[in-house]
Design a protein around this motif. Sequence first.
Motif, PDB file in Angstrom:
ATOM      1  N   ALA A 168      47.284   9.926  22.457  1.00 50.55           N
ATOM      2  CA  ALA A 168      48.490  10.022  21.629  1.00 50.55           C
ATOM      3  C   ALA A 168      48.831  11.476  21.324  1.00 50.55           C
ATOM      4  N   GLU A 169      47.802  12.311  21.141  1.00 53.16           N
ATOM      5  CA  GLU A 169      48.064  13.731  20.900  1.00 53.16           C
ATOM      6  C   GLU A 169      48.843  14.336  22.065  1.00 53.16           C
ATOM      7  N   LEU A 170      48.442  13.978  23.286  1.00 51.14           N
ATOM      8  CA  LEU A 170      49.102  14.533  24.462  1.00 51.14           C
ATOM      9  C   LEU A 170      50.507  13.968  24.626  1.00 51.14           C
ATOM     10  N   TYR A 171      50.649  12.679  24.385  1.00 48.69           N
ATOM     11  CA  TYR A 171      51.943  12.026  24.604  1.00 48.69           C
ATOM     12  C   TYR A 171      52.986  12.452  23.563  1.00 48.69           C
ATOM     13  N   TYR A 172      52.579  12.517  22.276  1.00 51.54           N
ATOM     14  CA  TYR A 172      53.524  12.853  21.210  1.00 51.54           C
ATOM     15  C   TYR A 172      53.559  14.358  20.923  1.00 51.54           C
ATOM     16  N   ASN A 173      52.741  15.124  21.658  1.00 49.68           N
ATOM     17  CA  ASN A 173      52.687  16.571  21.461  1.00 49.68           C
ATOM     18  C   ASN A 173      52.359  16.914  20.008  1.00 49.68           C
ATOM     19  N   ASP A 174      51.328  16.240  19.493  1.00 50.19           N
ATOM     20  CA  ASP A 174      50.879  16.451  18.116  1.00 50.19           C
ATOM     21  C   ASP A 174      49.354  16.626  18.171  1.00 50.19           C
ATOM     22  N   SER A 175      48.891  17.844  18.041  1.00 45.71           N
ATOM     23  CA  SER A 175      47.478  18.159  18.247  1.00 45.71           C
ATOM     24  C   SER A 175      46.579  17.773  17.080  1.00 45.71           C
ATOM     25  N   LYS A 176      47.128  17.156  16.049  1.00 50.08           N
ATOM     26  CA  LYS A 176      46.329  16.826  14.869  1.00 50.08           C
ATOM     27  C   LYS A 176      46.099  15.323  14.686  1.00 50.08           C
ATOM     28  N   ILE A 177      46.600  14.495  15.592  1.00 48.83           N
ATOM     29  CA  ILE A 177      46.464  13.043  15.409  1.00 48.83           C
ATOM     30  C   ILE A 177      45.000  12.640  15.349  1.00 48.83           C
ATOM     31  N   PHE A 178      44.202  13.037  16.358  1.00 46.99           N
ATOM     32  CA  PHE A 178      42.792  12.639  16.376  1.00 46.99           C
ATOM     33  C   PHE A 178      42.049  13.251  15.195  1.00 46.99           C
ATOM     34  N   ASP A 179      42.347  14.494  14.888  1.00 47.84           N
ATOM     35  CA  ASP A 179      41.677  15.158  13.763  1.00 47.84           C
ATOM     36  C   ASP A 179      41.930  14.411  12.461  1.00 47.84           C
ATOM     37  N   ASP A 180      43.188  14.100  12.198  1.00 43.02           N
ATOM     38  CA  ASP A 180      43.558  13.482  10.927  1.00 43.02           C
ATOM     39  C   ASP A 180      43.031  12.050  10.805  1.00 43.02           C
ATOM     40  N   LEU A 181      43.011  11.316  11.919  1.00 38.92           N
ATOM     41  CA  LEU A 181      42.622   9.905  11.850  1.00 38.92           C
ATOM     42  C   LEU A 181      41.129   9.682  12.032  1.00 38.92           C
ATOM     43  N   VAL A 182      40.493  10.451  12.924  1.00 37.51           N
ATOM     44  CA  VAL A 182      39.088  10.190  13.261  1.00 37.51           C
ATOM     45  C   VAL A 182      38.158  11.311  12.804  1.00 37.51           C
ATOM     46  N   LEU A 183      38.429  12.526  13.244  1.00 42.75           N
ATOM     47  CA  LEU A 183      37.521  13.635  12.977  1.00 42.75           C
ATOM     48  C   LEU A 183      37.275  13.823  11.475  1.00 42.75           C
ATOM     49  N   ASN A 184      38.322  13.698  10.668  1.00 49.46           N
ATOM     50  CA  ASN A 184      38.199  13.927   9.223  1.00 49.46           C
ATOM     51  C   ASN A 184      37.661  12.719   8.459  1.00 49.46           C
ATOM     52  N   ASN A 185      37.483  11.587   9.154  1.00 56.84           N
ATOM     53  CA  ASN A 185      37.074  10.366   8.446  1.00 56.84           C
ATOM     54  C   ASN A 185      35.828   9.695   9.009  1.00 56.84           C
ATOM     55  N   THR A 186      35.198  10.319  10.018  1.00 55.68           N
ATOM     56  CA  THR A 186      33.982   9.759  10.610  1.00 55.68           C
ATOM     57  C   THR A 186      33.079  10.917  11.053  1.00 55.68           C
ATOM     58  N   ALA A 187      31.900  10.557  11.591  1.00 57.57           N
ATOM     59  CA  ALA A 187      30.984  11.558  12.151  1.00 57.57           C
ATOM     60  C   ALA A 187      31.230  11.767  13.639  1.00 57.57           C
TER      61      ALA A 187
END
Length: 389
Positions: A168-187
């Motif tokens: 989704a980051e690549l498709y929507y050109n938003d480099s923070k999607i994975f960070d905001d949803l996964v990286l900041n909320n899991t290990a």
Amino acid sequence: MEIRNILVWATLTAIVCVSAAAFYTPIAGAQQAKTVRVFHAGSLAVPLAEAESQFEALHPNMDVQRESMGSVKAIRQITDVGKRADVLASADYSLIPGMMYPEYADWYVRFATNDMVLAYNPEKSKYAAEITPDNWYELLRKGGVVFGFSNPNLDPCGYRSLMVMQLAELYYNDSKIFDDLVLNNTAITISEDADGTFLMTVPEDPKPNTEKVSIRPKSVELVALVEEGGLDYAFEYRSVAVQHNLAFVDLPEQIDLSRIEYADTYRKVKVQTADGKTKTGKPIVYGITVPKNAENPDMGLEFVKFVIGDAGQKIFADMGQPPIVPPEGSGNVPEELKGLVQLELVEPTPTPTPTPAPTPAPKEPGFEAGFAIAGILAIVYLALRRGKG
């Protein structure tokens, strides 16, 4: 003389009873239902329940017993725990050669496809009236919204959910999607390689922030939470959402892992699970096999034939899970299946494992039994006549 006759008749009675018991015991055993044990992905629970019902109607002497779990866990039940199954059906066909070859399997059939969606409850999920294929990731970011996916270490739907969010980051050109949803909320962590591919690493315990993310052993366990309003959104297979009457966001094909045309895009994302193995993004395809250590391999093969045949294909099509027609076979596909599948031109050559010769089934009583008993009676009769003389 009287005592002699009594002894002779007593001997006759004992011989006949023992003979009858020996001859007829196999019949009682033959009447018992034969068990077909099936380990399968949770996303196959609904279609395989219908397949079980129809298969048992055609084979009244067979009892299909299914165990539903994440595909990785299902395979480990065979390879690590030591359990035996007559059929193994995985939501990711590549797990069969990757985890079972060569000791526990040497063939598989690709028989169905799927794609990833974001499921929700239109009456209870927050922002349900606003969500679209263009803004879903923005709504998941919002405070108070809780979303879920299955454990990537146990279930392919889990590691595919991670792939979807990075794609989704690549498709929507938003480099923070994975960070905001996964990286900041899991290990779970992520790194980018020089070739532009992304590697997500999942520890044994993903440690989700449960106020934002729910992680369950298999994806279908998230369904009830969405239905009850305990979870706003869940990454699911389309078939699971359809089978449980959930609304869902139809994600773009460039990120939903559905199309062979986007295979090069999907390959840009990889997930390394806690066992050290790496899964590379690719279109979702299901696989099925009969493990080498199956207790009833012939009956397991019969069930596989039903699942990949016309009746099974109709079941899957009716339940929102497109079948592969014809199914695609790989490896040392059994002769019984070769007329039903399209074989790969170049097949893998796993190390062969000797298959023990089947134990001959005991013969049911026939004319031989009748002649044996008649012979015994004749001998006793002659003995009695001679005694009277």
